[in-house]
Motif scaffolding. Structure first.
Motif, PDB file in Angstrom:
ATOM      1  N   LYS A   1       0.245  -9.285   6.910  1.00 33.62           N
ATOM      2  CA  LYS A   1      -0.423  -8.653   7.071  1.00 33.62           C
ATOM      3  C   LYS A   1       1.791  -7.888   7.183  1.00 33.62           C
ATOM      4  O   LYS A   1       1.844  -9.187   8.547  1.00 33.62           O
ATOM      5  N   ILE A   2       2.182  -7.638   6.702  1.00 40.18           N
ATOM      6  CA  ILE A   2       3.743  -7.142   6.563  1.00 40.18           C
ATOM      7  C   ILE A   2       4.024  -5.545   6.883  1.00 40.18           C
ATOM      8  O   ILE A   2       4.027  -5.154   6.130  1.00 40.18           O
ATOM      9  N   ARG A   3       4.105  -4.941   8.627  1.00 42.07           N
ATOM     10  CA  ARG A   3       4.803  -3.846   8.399  1.00 42.07           C
ATOM     11  C   ARG A   3       6.207  -3.368   9.256  1.00 42.07           C
ATOM     12  O   ARG A   3       6.106  -3.957   9.398  1.00 42.07           O
ATOM     13  N   LEU A   4       7.065  -2.489   8.249  1.00 38.25           N
ATOM     14  CA  LEU A   4       8.189  -2.382   8.916  1.00 38.25           C
ATOM     15  C   LEU A   4       8.074  -1.484  10.481  1.00 38.25           C
ATOM     16  O   LEU A   4       6.896  -0.434  10.117  1.00 38.25           O
ATOM     17  N   GLN A   5       8.932  -1.958  11.488  1.00 34.48           N
ATOM     18  CA  GLN A   5       8.271  -0.848  12.332  1.00 34.48           C
ATOM     19  C   GLN A   5      10.430  -1.130  12.811  1.00 34.48           C
ATOM     20  O   GLN A   5      11.047  -1.873  13.328  1.00 34.48           O
ATOM     21  N   GLY A   6      10.404  -0.345  12.738  1.00 32.69           N
ATOM     22  CA  GLY A   6      11.972   0.326  12.497  1.00 32.69           C
ATOM     23  C   GLY A   6      13.256  -0.463  11.919  1.00 32.69           C
ATOM     24  O   GLY A   6      12.533   0.284  10.489  1.00 32.69           O
TER      25      GLY A   6
ATOM     26  N   ASP B   1       0.930  -1.459   0.582  1.00 32.86           N
ATOM     27  CA  ASP B   1      -0.238  -0.269   0.209  1.00 32.86           C
ATOM     28  C   ASP B   1       0.856   1.210   0.098  1.00 32.86           C
ATOM     29  O   ASP B   1       2.161   1.185   0.226  1.00 32.86           O
ATOM     30  N   ALA B   2       0.165   2.489   0.233  1.00 37.06           N
ATOM     31  CA  ALA B   2       1.124   3.547   0.354  1.00 37.06           C
ATOM     32  C   ALA B   2       1.924   4.073   1.234  1.00 37.06           C
ATOM     33  O   ALA B   2       2.914   4.760   1.248  1.00 37.06           O
ATOM     34  N   ASP B   3       1.903   3.187   2.524  1.00 34.86           N
ATOM     35  CA  ASP B   3       2.459   3.266   3.653  1.00 34.86           C
ATOM     36  C   ASP B   3       3.273   2.202   3.633  1.00 34.86           C
ATOM     37  O   ASP B   3       4.462   2.259   4.496  1.00 34.86           O
ATOM     38  N   GLY B   4       3.850   1.873   2.275  1.00 33.04           N
ATOM     39  CA  GLY B   4       4.382   0.491   2.516  1.00 33.04           C
ATOM     40  C   GLY B   4       4.486  -0.494   3.120  1.00 33.04           C
ATOM     41  O   GLY B   4       5.299  -1.881   3.410  1.00 33.04           O
TER      42      GLY B   4
ATOM     43  N   TYR C   1      10.573  -6.457  10.296  1.00 32.30           N
ATOM     44  CA  TYR C   1       9.184  -6.617  10.056  1.00 32.30           C
ATOM     45  C   TYR C   1       8.226  -6.999  10.559  1.00 32.30           C
ATOM     46  O   TYR C   1       8.971  -8.408  11.179  1.00 32.30           O
ATOM     47  N   VAL C   2       7.195  -7.085  10.697  1.00 33.41           N
ATOM     48  CA  VAL C   2       6.051  -7.774  12.164  1.00 33.41           C
ATOM     49  C   VAL C   2       5.233  -8.267  11.237  1.00 33.41           C
ATOM     50  O   VAL C   2       4.546  -7.355  10.481  1.00 33.41           O
ATOM     51  N   VAL C   3       4.872  -9.607  11.166  1.00 33.57           N
ATOM     52  CA  VAL C   3       4.495 -10.160  10.897  1.00 33.57           C
ATOM     53  C   VAL C   3       2.576 -11.101  11.351  1.00 33.57           C
ATOM     54  O   VAL C   3       2.792 -11.027  12.350  1.00 33.57           O
ATOM     55  N   THR C   4       1.321  -9.831  11.084  1.00 39.70           N
ATOM     56  CA  THR C   4       0.563 -10.150  11.923  1.00 39.70           C
ATOM     57  C   THR C   4      -1.089 -10.894  10.462  1.00 39.70           C
ATOM     58  O   THR C   4      -0.479 -10.893   9.547  1.00 39.70           O
TER      59      THR C   4
END
Length: 458
Positions: A122-127, A105-108, A130-133
């Protein structure tokens, strides 16, 4: 996303090594005697998570330039493990089971169709982690149920696409359906848009909100358009359940298990025609859709061969994506290819094809920085890669010159004289640009030196 017949034919593959030796030096034994050098050991290593390029040089008695390089693209593991499972977590603690679809998405934030687990992840970069939920589905449910979060059910979800509002669209393959997952507050609500397809693999949206699907086992390309209060399914290219190799208009064209799909701003559609070993383009002309073959020869297998237009060969093509300037990237079982449009031609090169690096590289997506995110389905991994570059060393009397490509402008040069040192020190000399390279000259103060390029994070 691989067809069922392709997946059944594949077996296990060795894991990739992330250590890459320098030019002209054996990968298995990086130490070597080179002309004009004494006991040179040079190695390029792309580091996991940080993507640094490190060059080891033991002795600085160098009479000719030595360059450490790798494949045209480097790849590292972003999340997952070769051990298949369904586990949320960080980086390598997360587990997938043959992931097949990916979108950003637009937020990476990345979203993954975790096919064998029947989940949407869902994979979000935190620091720098990469955190997978899990946002939708339940492990091994294997049915079709609309609902919220884990109450929804899928059966082999594969291709994913996003609209401008952040809604996800899913090719729910074994359910022969297209699903929509809408964000409602902190929840994800899944509904069914269309059924009656025949193993849909990949999915893409145009600027008007129409949905395009490679309906693999029906040998067609389908379009979903919204009318009043329902979605209408039509066939824009190919003939239902009739395979073939022909270019042509609308139903006169033929496909053989079309797989990946991408669409540009002019609504030109690009398809990996997997069992034809070719890349096809579908161009809107008035109310018609004209299918042509832009790379490879439909029906001719030839392995991974670079070339222009019909001199290129694929083995076989699976996923496909576009970057911001119109280049195409195609995944094969063991390789990633790039197609550059030059005039009326498409020039095909191989970005990464070392044996064992991928095993059923599948859906892929490009971000604004040129990085590629790839689902490595056979290894149960999510990979990230970017353009590689060389880091070179050359002695000039009592100085050592370090040089690297100007394309690595977001990296800083660091050094240390002893590998046992705990910290790398920035090289304070200001780089000078010459042609396509940056150069830094340092005085030789010892018989051993180590240099690396470190990525500067935003």
């Amino acid at each position: 996303m691989a067809s069922r017949s392709l997946r059944q034919a594949q077996g296990p593959s060795a894991r990739s090594s992330r250590v890459l030796s320098g030019r002209g030096i054996s990968r298995s034994a990086p130490s070597a005697q080179l002309a004009g050098c004494e006991a040179i050991e040079i190695e390029a290593r792309q580091e996991v998570k940080t993507y640094n390029l490190t060059v080891f040089l033991v002795t600085l008695l160098v009479s000719a330039p030595i360059t450490a390089t790798a494949d045209p693209y480097w790849f590292s593991t972003l999340a997952g493990s070769t051990n298949a499972d369904a586990v949320d977590g960080t980086n390598g603690e997360a587990r997938f089971f043959q992931p097949e679809g990916i979108v950003m998405d637009a937020d990476g934030i990345l979203y993954v169709g975790d096919m064998r687990n029947n989940l949407i992840r869902k994979i979000r970069l935190q620091g720098q982690d990469y955190v997978v939920t899990t946002i939708a589905g339940a492990t091994n449910s294997g049915s079709r149920v609309d609902g919220t979060n884990s109450s929804a059910r899928f059966s082999e979800p594969q291709g994913l696409a996003l609209d401008g509002s952040g809604n996800l669209y899913v090719a729910d393959s074994l359910n022969n359906a297209v699903r929509k997952i809408a964000r409602v507050g902190t929840n994800w609500v899944t509904t069914t848009l269309a059924t009656g397809l025949n193993y849909p693999n990949s999915i893409a949206l145009d600027s008007g909100g129409s949905v395009y699907v490679t309906d693999s086992d029906s040998q067609t390309i389908r379009r979903l358009t919204f009318s009043v209060n329902h979605w209408v399914v039509s066939t824009i290219a190919g003939l239902l359940r009739v395979s073939g190799t022909a270019d042509g208009t609308n139903g006169n064209a033929r496909f053989n298990h079309p797989n990946g799909i991408a669409i540009d701003s002019q609504t030109n559609i690009f398809v990996t025609d997997t069992s034809n070993y070719a890349i096809r383009q579908i161009t809107p002309v008035g109310t018609d859709w004209v299918v042509t073959t832009i790379a490879g020869v439909a029906g001719v297998a030839g392995g991974t061969v670079d070339g222009t237009n019909d001199t290129a060969r694929f083995s076989p093509p699976l996923g496909i994506t576009l970057d911001s300037v119109g280049n195409l990237y195609v995944s094969e079982v063991l390789a990633i290819r790039k197609l550059v449009h030059s005039g009326t031609n498409w020039i095909v090169t191989t970005l990464s094809g070392s044996f064992g690096k991928f095993f059923e590289a599948n859906a892929l997506i490009s971000d604004s920085t040129g990085r590629l995110y790839v689902v490595d389905a056979g290894h149960n991994l999510i990979r990230v890669g970017g353009p590689a570059f060389s880091l070179g060393l050359q002695q000039a009397e009592n100085n050592i010159a370090v040089f690297w490509t100007t394309s690595a402008s977001n990296y800083v040069l660091e050094t240390r004289s002893n590998w046992a040192d705990s910290f790398w020190k920035p090289v304070t000399n200001v780089p000078s640009a010459s042609g396509n390279s940056y150069w830094v000259t340092n005085e030789i103060t010892s018989g051993m030196g180590f240099y690396r390029l470190r990525m500067q994070w935003p």
